[in-house]
Design an enzyme around this catalytic site. Structure first.
Site, PDB file in Angstrom:
ATOM      1  N   LYS A  30      17.328  95.480  53.373  1.00 18.97           N
ATOM      2  CA  LYS A  30      18.027  95.846  52.136  1.00 18.97           C
ATOM      3  C   LYS A  30      17.072  95.775  50.952  1.00 18.97           C
ATOM      4  CE  LYS A  30      20.787  93.045  49.716  1.00 18.97           C
ATOM      5  NZ  LYS A  30      20.458  93.248  48.270  1.00 18.97           N
ATOM      6  N   LYS A  61      24.132 100.403  44.087  1.00 17.74           N
ATOM      7  CA  LYS A  61      25.510 100.361  43.569  1.00 17.74           C
ATOM      8  C   LYS A  61      25.733 101.352  42.422  1.00 17.74           C
ATOM      9  CE  LYS A  61      26.039  95.426  44.689  1.00 17.74           C
ATOM     10  NZ  LYS A  61      24.619  95.034  44.910  1.00 17.74           N
ATOM     11  N   ASP A  64      28.871 105.700  37.661  1.00 17.70           N
ATOM     12  CA  ASP A  64      28.739 106.570  36.497  1.00 17.70           C
ATOM     13  C   ASP A  64      29.788 107.666  36.611  1.00 17.70           C
ATOM     14  OD1 ASP A  64      27.537 108.015  34.232  1.00 17.70           O
ATOM     15  OD2 ASP A  64      25.762 106.787  34.651  1.00 17.70           O
ATOM     16  N   THR A 118      31.039  89.893  46.169  1.00 17.88           N
ATOM     17  CA  THR A 118      31.298  88.582  46.791  1.00 17.88           C
ATOM     18  C   THR A 118      30.984  87.420  45.852  1.00 17.88           C
ATOM     19  OG1 THR A 118      29.130  88.726  47.865  1.00 17.88           O
ATOM     20  CG2 THR A 118      31.052  89.326  49.186  1.00 17.88           C
ATOM     21  N   ARG A 178      26.149  83.274  55.507  1.00 14.29           N
ATOM     22  CA  ARG A 178      25.342  82.079  55.739  1.00 14.29           C
ATOM     23  C   ARG A 178      25.462  81.809  57.237  1.00 14.29           C
ATOM     24  NH1 ARG A 178      23.931  83.859  51.774  1.00 14.29           N
ATOM     25  NH2 ARG A 178      23.798  82.943  49.684  1.00 14.29           N
ATOM     26  N   GLN A 187      26.943  82.916  45.639  1.00  8.09           N
ATOM     27  CA  GLN A 187      28.040  83.648  46.273  1.00  8.09           C
ATOM     28  C   GLN A 187      29.276  82.754  46.330  1.00  8.09           C
ATOM     29  OE1 GLN A 187      27.767  86.715  46.975  1.00  8.09           O
ATOM     30  NE2 GLN A 187      25.766  87.263  47.787  1.00  8.09           N
ATOM     31  N   ARG A 208      18.720  84.589  51.609  1.00  9.40           N
ATOM     32  CA  ARG A 208      18.084  83.276  51.445  1.00  9.40           C
ATOM     33  C   ARG A 208      17.887  82.497  52.741  1.00  9.40           C
ATOM     34  NH1 ARG A 208      21.775  83.494  47.137  1.00  9.40           N
ATOM     35  NH2 ARG A 208      20.814  83.735  45.091  1.00  9.40           N
TER      36      ARG A 208
END
Length: 227
Positions: A30, A61, A64, A118, A178, A187, A208
């Site tokens: 990502k 994301k 517009d 989230t 997680r 989050q 993370r």
């Protein structure tokens, strides 16, 4: 269920180093706003040079007016990424415009609609939308499905509900994972792998817990074994 690793590190060097350490795995990567604004199209090319089979999810994301979103979506499709996202709250017309534009390409990317971030908890969300997260996520997902999108970005907790009102083949991608119960960080609506499987999630995004690990490849290996 497929794994998408978030390249959210502070520098291009760190992100490329992480990608190199994971080059032997069949995973998605990502690329978010920070990385793309800083490192641009060149970064996407460098990822593919490490492993041409890496799948890229461009997490920008878009939000517009319909024509502007469609123009931006066309430019994204030219980049050769495999998936990107837009905001469902931009409306059905905007979502339809995006799909009409990307479908002109021979190998169009998957397009997902963001339902509810989230990072929201119920109280924060109600103060803005005067509705529950579940209701609004289902509404946004239904509109995205009707507009012809490939799926949605949602939390684990809405995934099976969304599939129930759309289709089992309608993709759900969930951030805030997680894998083995690690700290939630910023989050609010997080979950582990087992719950993601139970809720029929198609893609999990993990950041993370992987890139802050001493051995990211080891964590990825463990996650893939548990999918």
């Amino acid at each position: 269920m497929q794994l998408c690793v978030a390249l959210d590190l502070p520098s291009i060097e760190e992100n490329l180093s992480l990608a190199k350490s994971l080059k032997n795995y069949d995973i998605w990567l990502k690329v978010g706003l920070r990385s793309y604004i800083r490192d641009g199209k060149e970064f996407l090319k460098q990822i593919k040079q490490i492993n041409p089979n890496f799948h890229i999810f461009l997490d920008l994301k878009l939000y517009d007016i319909p024509n502007t979103m469609a123009d931006a979506a066309e430019e994204i499709a030219k980049l050769g990424v495999e998936m990107f996202n837009i905001h469902a709250s931009a409306g059905k017309e905007a979502m339809q415009s995006v799909m009409q534009r990307v479908q002109k390409f021979q190998n169009p990317p998957l397009v997902l609609a963001v339902t509810v971030l989230t990072s929201f908890n119920e109280e924060q969300f109600r103060s803005i939308y005067n509705d529950s997260i579940e209701n609004k996520a289902k509404q946004f997902a239904k509109e995205a499905y009707e507009a012809g999108l490939d799926g949605v970005v949602c939390s684990v907790y809405e995934s099976d509900l969304i599939k129930n009102i759309t289709s089992d083949t309608f993709i759900t991608l969930t951030p805030g994972i997680r894998p083995f119960g690690e700290s939630a960080g910023d989050q609010k609506r997080v979950a582990d792998i087992n719950l993601a499987k139970e809720k029929k999630v198609d893609f999990i995004v993990v950041g993370r817990p992987i890139y802050q690990a001493n051995n990211p490849a080891e964590v990825v290996e463990k996650i893939l074994t548990n999918l």
